[in-house]
Write an enzyme that holds these catalytic residues in place. Structure first.
Site, PDB file in Angstrom:
ATOM      1  N   THR A   1       0.824  -1.212   0.000  1.00 50.66           N
ATOM      2  CA  THR A   1       0.000   0.000   0.000  1.00 50.66           C
ATOM      3  C   THR A   1       0.859   1.263   0.000  1.00 50.66           C
ATOM      4  O   THR A   1       0.342   2.364  -0.106  1.00 50.66           O
ATOM      5  CB  THR A   1      -0.920   0.012   1.238  1.00 50.66           C
ATOM      6  OG1 THR A   1      -0.107  -0.231   2.393  1.00 50.66           O
ATOM      7  CG2 THR A   1      -1.982  -1.063   1.156  1.00 50.66           C
TER       8      THR A   1
ATOM      9  N   SER B   1       1.179   4.216  10.056  1.00 50.14           N
ATOM     10  CA  SER B   1       0.848   3.827   8.689  1.00 50.14           C
ATOM     11  C   SER B   1       1.014   5.075   7.837  1.00 50.14           C
ATOM     12  O   SER B   1       1.276   6.162   8.367  1.00 50.14           O
ATOM     13  CB  SER B   1      -0.606   3.344   8.612  1.00 50.14           C
ATOM     14  OG  SER B   1      -1.480   4.445   8.795  1.00 50.14           O
ATOM     15  N   LYS B   2       0.823   4.887   6.540  1.00 51.97           N
ATOM     16  CA  LYS B   2       0.917   6.026   5.637  1.00 51.97           C
ATOM     17  C   LYS B   2      -0.040   7.140   6.092  1.00 51.97           C
ATOM     18  O   LYS B   2       0.293   8.305   6.105  1.00 51.97           O
ATOM     19  CB  LYS B   2       0.538   5.543   4.231  1.00 51.97           C
ATOM     20  CG  LYS B   2       1.166   6.302   3.123  1.00 51.97           C
ATOM     21  CD  LYS B   2       1.014   5.577   1.795  1.00 51.97           C
ATOM     22  CE  LYS B   2      -0.433   5.197   1.478  1.00 51.97           C
ATOM     23  NZ  LYS B   2      -0.607   4.676   0.117  1.00 51.97           N
ATOM     24  N   GLN B   3      -1.235   6.709   6.523  1.00 50.22           N
ATOM     25  CA  GLN B   3      -2.272   7.681   6.918  1.00 50.22           C
ATOM     26  C   GLN B   3      -1.970   8.360   8.252  1.00 50.22           C
ATOM     27  O   GLN B   3      -2.476   9.435   8.535  1.00 50.22           O
ATOM     28  CB  GLN B   3      -3.649   6.998   7.037  1.00 50.22           C
ATOM     29  CG  GLN B   3      -4.265   6.563   5.736  1.00 50.22           C
ATOM     30  CD  GLN B   3      -3.586   5.332   5.154  1.00 50.22           C
ATOM     31  OE1 GLN B   3      -3.004   4.530   5.866  1.00 50.22           O
ATOM     32  NE2 GLN B   3      -3.626   5.202   3.836  1.00 50.22           N
TER      33      GLN B   3
END
Ligand code: GLU
Length: 312
Positions: free
Chosen positions: A19, A241-243
């Protein structure tokens, strides 16, 4: 087939979903699974879980593999790509449907939100389509029937777990409404196909384990051992996470990154190890690996430089 009491050679794995680029939290999971495998003179394989194109970012898989190699990981076999194995997963779905253990479900997300109670893995499916034979709509969802018997397992770090799937999770998806194979099914098929003897991964997946064990039992597959390591969390206590502000790990600084992982994993690396060659760092870490230090920890704070400053 080996008899159950015969000692199987250790096989571990790291199974990232592509992702985004590798961040500190995923590097920690890779390092822990690698150290556990190598400290047992075992094998370690890499599996790219690329079954959810809408969530994937272009180039991420190649980037992850490259970053791992730059950190000195040595997979025992060529990488396994889940996107190349769809026929196998579909065959498992068909088998479970044919045996009446799985059933088609045409509930919409809205209907579920209105009826389902919250559970360990999201809404608990209320069983609406269990006995339904006629299906309207375009949904291609398939669920596995659960029951009241407890699923029990002992995690190497998080202790014993009991889950009554029917009341705590509900009938879980093996194929989603959009036709994509669900994570549980692919992971179980592949952990078996790759001969994985122990799954080492983050505690964010602890609650997924009972459904996976249920699926193994239903398909007549062996259950591997489990070790769920603490996840790296950001300043707000959310899984990195990326978020949530993770920055990609810098492949130009593998020694620094590995040292941060070893500290995170409470391995107490000696002063000066960071300036040694990568192989020396790995040899030290494999020789000293002592995961029991992590027992009972479900999360640990991420070192500041692996996280973006966020105002939220
Ligand atoms: N692909 C999953 C992830 O990146 C991990 C699967 C697993 O380790 O079982 O979160």
């Amino acid at each position: 087939m080996p008899s159950p009491d015969q000692h199987l050679p250790y096989r571990g794995r790291f199974a990232p979903s592509p992702t985004g680029p590798l961040h500190f939290g995923s590097l920690v999971a890779a390092v822990a699974s690698y150290l556990q495998a190598r400290s047992k003179d075992g094998q370690w394989v890499l599996r790219i879980e690329d079954l959810d194109p809408p969530r994937e970012s272009p180039g991420a898989a190649g980037d992850i593999i490259q970053t791992l190699l730059q950190h000195g990981f040595e997979p025992s076999e060529p990488v396994l790509w889940q996107s190349e194995r769809l026929k196998l997963y579909e065959a498992a779905v068909d088998e479970l449907l044919a045996r009446g253990i799985a059933y088609r479900c045409s509930c919409t997300r809205k209907e579920l939100q209105a009826r389902a109670l919250p559970g360990r893995m999201g809404p608990i499916y209320p069983g609406t389509c269990r006995e339904r034979t006629a299906h309207s709509g375009k949904s291609r969802s398939v669920r596995v029937r659960t029951d009241a018997s407890p699923i029990e397992f002992s995690d190497a770090l998080q202790g014993s777990n009991t889950c009554r799937l029917e009341s705590e999770v509900g009938d879980y998806l093996i194929r989603r409404g959009d036709g994509l194979i669900a994570y549980h099914l692919a992971v179980v098929v592949d952990d078996h196909a790759q001969g994985i003897t122990e799954v080492v991964r983050g505690t964010d997946l602890l609650d997924s384990t009972p459904a996976q064990i249920h699926l193994q039992q239903t398909l007549g597959l062996d259950t591997p051992d489990y070790m769920h390591i603490p996840v790296a969390v950001n300043r707000q206590g959310k899984k990195l996470s990326k978020q949530t502000g993770a920055v990609p790990v810098d492949s130009q600084k593998p020694a620094t990154n590995l040292l941060s992982c070893l500290q995170f994993l409470r391995q107490d690396p000696p002063e000066g190890l960071e300036s040694e060659p990568l192989q020396t760092i790995w040899d030290w870490a494999i020789g000293q690996w002592w995961p029991a230090q992590l027992a009972g920890h479900s999360n640990i704070a991420t070192p500041a430089h692996f996280e973006q400053e966020r105002r939220t």
